[in-house]
Design a protein around this motif. Structure first.
Motif, PDB file in Angstrom:
ATOM      1  N   UNK A   1      19.115  23.062  24.888  1.00 63.03           N
ATOM      2  CA  UNK A   1      19.746  21.898  24.245  1.00 63.03           C
ATOM      3  C   UNK A   1      19.887  22.197  22.767  1.00 63.03           C
ATOM      4  N   UNK A   2      20.564  21.294  22.065  1.00 62.23           N
ATOM      5  CA  UNK A   2      20.640  21.431  20.620  1.00 62.23           C
ATOM      6  C   UNK A   2      19.282  21.115  19.998  1.00 62.23           C
ATOM      7  N   UNK A   3      18.809  21.939  19.064  1.00 66.24           N
ATOM      8  CA  UNK A   3      17.535  21.648  18.411  1.00 66.24           C
ATOM      9  C   UNK A   3      17.644  20.436  17.500  1.00 66.24           C
ATOM     10  N   UNK A   4      16.539  19.779  17.292  1.00 67.62           N
ATOM     11  CA  UNK A   4      16.525  18.683  16.327  1.00 67.62           C
ATOM     12  C   UNK A   4      16.527  19.251  14.923  1.00 67.62           C
ATOM     13  N   UNK A   5      16.765  18.388  13.953  1.00 69.64           N
ATOM     14  CA  UNK A   5      16.771  18.819  12.555  1.00 69.64           C
ATOM     15  C   UNK A   5      15.409  19.380  12.175  1.00 69.64           C
ATOM     16  N   UNK A   6      14.356  18.719  12.643  1.00 67.94           N
ATOM     17  CA  UNK A   6      13.004  19.149  12.319  1.00 67.94           C
ATOM     18  C   UNK A   6      12.688  20.503  12.959  1.00 67.94           C
ATOM     19  N   UNK A   7      13.119  20.701  14.207  1.00 65.69           N
ATOM     20  CA  UNK A   7      12.880  21.975  14.886  1.00 65.69           C
ATOM     21  C   UNK A   7      13.614  23.120  14.188  1.00 65.69           C
ATOM     22  N   UNK A   8      14.835  22.847  13.782  1.00 62.54           N
ATOM     23  CA  UNK A   8      15.619  23.880  13.099  1.00 62.54           C
ATOM     24  C   UNK A   8      14.997  24.224  11.756  1.00 62.54           C
ATOM     25  N   UNK A   9      14.564  23.198  11.024  1.00 62.81           N
ATOM     26  CA  UNK A   9      13.927  23.427   9.724  1.00 62.81           C
ATOM     27  C   UNK A   9      12.651  24.253   9.880  1.00 62.81           C
ATOM     28  N   UNK A  10      11.849  23.934  10.891  1.00 65.12           N
ATOM     29  CA  UNK A  10      10.593  24.657  11.115  1.00 65.12           C
ATOM     30  C   UNK A  10      10.851  26.131  11.395  1.00 65.12           C
ATOM     31  N   UNK A  11      11.812  26.423  12.257  1.00 60.72           N
ATOM     32  CA  UNK A  11      12.103  27.810  12.603  1.00 60.72           C
ATOM     33  C   UNK A  11      12.738  28.569  11.437  1.00 60.72           C
ATOM     34  N   UNK A  12      13.383  27.857  10.540  1.00 58.32           N
ATOM     35  CA  UNK A  12      13.961  28.475   9.346  1.00 58.32           C
ATOM     36  C   UNK A  12      12.932  28.600   8.225  1.00 58.32           C
ATOM     37  N   UNK A  13      11.699  28.141   8.524  1.00 56.66           N
ATOM     38  CA  UNK A  13      10.609  28.157   7.540  1.00 56.66           C
ATOM     39  C   UNK A  13      10.982  27.346   6.308  1.00 56.66           C
ATOM     40  N   UNK A  14      11.540  26.161   6.576  1.00 60.77           N
ATOM     41  CA  UNK A  14      11.931  25.246   5.516  1.00 60.77           C
ATOM     42  C   UNK A  14      11.399  23.857   5.835  1.00 60.77           C
ATOM     43  N   UNK A  15      11.351  23.028   4.811  1.00 58.08           N
ATOM     44  CA  UNK A  15      11.123  21.615   5.052  1.00 58.08           C
ATOM     45  C   UNK A  15      12.463  20.985   5.433  1.00 58.08           C
ATOM     46  N   UNK A  16      12.452  19.834   6.105  1.00 59.01           N
ATOM     47  CA  UNK A  16      13.720  19.171   6.414  1.00 59.01           C
ATOM     48  C   UNK A  16      14.566  18.919   5.163  1.00 59.01           C
ATOM     49  N   UNK A  17      13.896  18.644   4.042  1.00 54.21           N
ATOM     50  CA  UNK A  17      14.629  18.412   2.796  1.00 54.21           C
ATOM     51  C   UNK A  17      15.320  19.667   2.304  1.00 54.21           C
ATOM     52  N   UNK A  18      14.635  20.807   2.427  1.00 56.14           N
ATOM     53  CA  UNK A  18      15.239  22.077   2.019  1.00 56.14           C
ATOM     54  C   UNK A  18      16.437  22.424   2.902  1.00 56.14           C
ATOM     55  N   UNK A  19      16.306  22.154   4.205  1.00 53.60           N
ATOM     56  CA  UNK A  19      17.416  22.403   5.122  1.00 53.60           C
ATOM     57  C   UNK A  19      18.596  21.500   4.778  1.00 53.60           C
ATOM     58  N   UNK A  20      18.315  20.269   4.394  1.00 53.49           N
ATOM     59  CA  UNK A  20      19.378  19.351   3.969  1.00 53.49           C
ATOM     60  C   UNK A  20      20.158  19.928   2.792  1.00 53.49           C
ATOM     61  N   UNK A  21      19.426  20.487   1.828  1.00 45.75           N
ATOM     62  CA  UNK A  21      20.084  21.029   0.637  1.00 45.75           C
ATOM     63  C   UNK A  21      20.954  22.242   0.986  1.00 45.75           C
ATOM     64  N   UNK A  22      20.469  23.072   1.908  1.00 43.05           N
ATOM     65  CA  UNK A  22      21.270  24.219   2.340  1.00 43.05           C
ATOM     66  C   UNK A  22      22.560  23.736   3.008  1.00 43.05           C
ATOM     67  N   UNK A  23      22.451  22.736   3.860  1.00 44.16           N
ATOM     68  CA  UNK A  23      23.633  22.212   4.552  1.00 44.16           C
ATOM     69  C   UNK A  23      24.604  21.571   3.576  1.00 44.16           C
ATOM     70  N   UNK A  24      24.069  20.926   2.560  1.00 47.23           N
ATOM     71  CA  UNK A  24      24.944  20.336   1.545  1.00 47.23           C
ATOM     72  C   UNK A  24      25.682  21.432   0.774  1.00 47.23           C
ATOM     73  N   UNK A  25      24.966  22.494   0.423  1.00 47.14           N
ATOM     74  CA  UNK A  25      25.564  23.579  -0.350  1.00 47.14           C
ATOM     75  C   UNK A  25      26.597  24.367   0.451  1.00 47.14           C
ATOM     76  N   UNK A  26      26.408  24.446   1.758  1.00 46.35           N
ATOM     77  CA  UNK A  26      27.320  25.241   2.592  1.00 46.35           C
ATOM     78  C   UNK A  26      28.402  24.385   3.235  1.00 46.35           C
TER      79      UNK A  26
END
Length: 255
Positions: free
Chosen positions: A124-149
């Motif tokens: 299935x599609x991973x949740x935001x939290x699962x994706x952030x964890x595997x990327x070794x980021x906090x959900x907030x850091x992942x948000x910033x990456x998505x905003x920048x890209x």
């Protein structure tokens, strides 16, 4: 003043007869507004990385090429043929500017790869939290990456869809003949089904952003007002949606 289609018909008739540069330039001037409209519709993609005038100039170059290569005997509307060539040229131009920092480009690629891996592992599609964890980021850091890209993901998605459209040939796909070829109809039906499926697979908020942005053609600021969130949050939601849609359509796009 004569109707636009009459003027176009007369210009085309004269140009096709003698292929003069002067008449070609008249046709380019006549259709130049088409380029401006396409550039303005794509402004959200390149506004932080390229000037509108530069993009329009690139589109005009593609328009000149379209006029020179257009063959009315193939029963294709020039506006359709030119639109495809202009948009493809603009996409190529923006990509050639290499406006994405190397670090951010790598992060975007890693994000897509990780999303694909988790989709396979989880079924299935991973949740935001699962994706952030595997990327070794906090959900907030992942948000910033998505905003920048945001713009990068938007352009990348348009590019791969355009690639699929053009894979059957500009002329075949853009044909405006009364009797459409079975190949074109199949191509359009398949693309529509895949796009619909990729949108249906999103969560409710992501579907709303995609619908408002692409179908209602609202600006980010307007979408933010509708959802009651910030523009940066809309960018984040949009980027998350595009990553998921690209994963959903990858096999079809690259087939």
């Amino acid at each position: 003043m004569e109707p636009v289609n009459v003027i176009s018909s007369e210009l085309w008739g004269q140009y096709l007869e003698d292929r003069s540069v002067e008449l070609r330039n008249e046709l380019v001037l006549h259709y130049s507004q088409l380029v401006k409209c396409i550039a303005l519709r794509m402004r959200g993609t390149f506004k932080n990385y390229a000037q509108l005038d530069d993009v329009v100039n690139q589109g005009i170059i593609a328009l000149i090429d379209a006029v020179e290569k257009y063959d009315p005997a193939r029963n294709i509307k020039f506006e359709t043929f030119a639109s495809i060539k202009v948009k493809g040229s603009i996409i190529d131009y923006i990509r050639s500017q290499d406006w994405i920092p190397r670090r951010l480009r790598k992060l975007s690629r890693d994000l897509e790869d990780m999303n694909s891996k988790l989709c396979t592992d989880l079924g299935r599609q991973p949740t935001h939290q699962e994706l952030a964890k595997e990327m070794d980021m906090t959900p907030g850091q992942l948000d910033r990456v998505m905003e920048q890209t945001y713009s990068f993901n938007l352009l990348s998605y348009e590019e791969v869809v355009w690639q699929k459209m053009s894979s059957v040939g500009y002329d075949d796909f853009a044909s405006d003949s009364a009797e459409e070829s079975p190949e074109r109809k199949l191509m359009e039906d398949e693309l529509r089904v895949q796009l619909t499926g990729s949108i249906d697979a999103l969560n409710e908020r992501e579907r709303t952003v995609i619908s408002l942005y692409y179908y209602e053609r609202l600006k980010l600021k307007e979408i933010a007002a509708v959802l009651g969130v910030s523009e940066s949050r809309v960018c984040q939601i949009h980027s998350a949606a595009i990553v998921k849609m690209k994963k959903y359509m990858h096999e079809y796009i690259t087939a």
